[in-house]
Design an enzyme around this catalytic site. Structure first.
Site, short mmCIF file in Angstrom:
data_model
loop_
_atom_site.label_atom_id
_atom_site.label_comp_id
_atom_site.label_asym_id
_atom_site.label_seq_id
_atom_site.Cartn_x
_atom_site.Cartn_y
_atom_site.Cartn_z
N ILE A 178 -8.07 1.17 10.59
CA ILE A 178 -9.20 2.10 10.56
C ILE A 178 -10.52 1.33 9.76
CG2 ILE A 178 -7.66 4.10 10.51
CD1 ILE A 178 -7.63 4.22 7.69
N TYR A 220 1.03 -1.28 -0.09
CA TYR A 220 0.13 -0.09 0.15
C TYR A 220 0.81 1.16 0.16
CZ TYR A 220 1.52 0.75 4.90
OH TYR A 220 1.95 1.03 5.86
N TYR A 277 -8.94 8.94 10.79
CA TYR A 277 -8.56 9.15 11.99
C TYR A 277 -9.21 10.38 12.68
CZ TYR A 277 -4.52 6.00 10.88
OH TYR A 277 -3.66 4.83 10.32
N PHE A 312 2.35 10.05 3.27
CA PHE A 312 3.00 9.66 4.80
C PHE A 312 3.27 8.31 5.02
CE2 PHE A 312 -1.69 9.25 4.41
CZ PHE A 312 -2.14 8.06 5.10
N ASP A 313 3.10 7.30 4.12
CA ASP A 313 3.50 5.82 4.34
C ASP A 313 3.44 5.00 3.21
OD1 ASP A 313 4.40 3.66 5.84
OD2 ASP A 313 2.41 3.33 7.01
N PHE A 330 -5.69 5.97 -0.57
CA PHE A 330 -4.61 4.79 -0.22
C PHE A 330 -4.73 3.98 -1.74
CE2 PHE A 330 -5.41 5.48 4.18
CZ PHE A 330 -4.15 4.85 4.78
#
Length: 241
Positions: free
Chosen positions: A179, A151, A205, A161-162, A221
């Site tokens: 989540i 991902y 979040y 961010f990731d 994502f």
């Protein structure tokens, strides 16, 4: 009492940068005094600015306590004024955070509306948006399953961010421990599929945010479902078989 008030001043803040000084720095005592004053001023400056504290009053209070003079404020008064200042600053910070959260929600809602209007984007009852990039032909996971995925996650401005792709290492996790947008979105996918998920903040979040993710942020994502990992059979069951 002396140590208590000095400690409170050091942990507070203000800068000596605007204070003019003509002190000679020839003796070791003068240099030591100036050095300590600069250190205290640096610590204090981290929390206060020159519009929040009167530098002359600060120096007067410091001198009174250091030289053992009768202070013009009691310890209780000092604590009250510091607490009142801290509460005021906290209220200001909270108000600013609330404002930023509202602005972020408006941006996220607008971004989601744009995504929803794009060709190929589907919407679930919860508000989750998704787009099929590649449709696999394997099984679909249940909420209790452990999945293995690749991902990449980005904010609505494109900031990543990731990414497991960048780490070159897929990740496995129970689908019911992430989540809500992931729990729902991954159950739509068959093994071998690659989707884009556009997740509203209330399925991500929420108003708290986390780490690099601001409050009320919608997220994007790219997710590739590699496998559904089956739990290992108990040793006794394996032996019996």
């Amino acid at each position: 009492m002396k140590k208590t008030i000095i400690a409170a001043l050091v942990m507070s803040s203000v800068s000596f940068a605007n204070a003019e000084t003509t002190t000679d720095l020839t003796s070791k005592e003068q240099k030591l005094g100036y050095g300590i004053g600069a250190a205290v001023g640096g610590n204090v400056a981290q929390s206060f600015n020159d519009t929040e504290i009167d530098i002359d009053a600060f120096i007067a209070g410091f001198k009174d306590i250091f030289q053992g003079n009768e202070p013009q404020m009691t310890q209780e008064e000092v604590q009250e004024v510091i607490q009142a200042f801290q509460q005021e600053k906290m209220a200001q910070v909270q108000a600013e955070q609330a404002k930023l959260a509202e602005e972020q929600k408006a941006k996220s809602d607008a971004w989601l509306a744009e995504k929803e209007a794009e060709d190929g984007v589907e919407k679930t009852e919860s508000g989750l948006l998704y787009k099929v990039i590649t449709q696999g032909d394997g099984d679909k996971p249940a909420a209790e399953d452990t999945v293995k995925v690749h991902y990449a996650g980005t904010l609505i401005d494109g900031t990543e961010f990731d990414s497991s792709y960048k780490r070159n290492e897929p990740i496995s996790f129970p689908l019911n421990q992430v989540i809500p947008g992931w729990t729902e979105g991954l159950q739509l996918m068959s093994v071998g599929s690659k989707y884009e998920l556009y997740i509203p903040s209330d399925l991500a979040y929420g108003p708290g945010g986390t780490g690099p993710i601001p409050a009320n942020s919608a997220l994007k994502f790219v997710v590739e479902l590699l496998d559904i990992e089956k739990p290992e059979a108990p040793a006794e069951e394996t032996k019996a078989e």
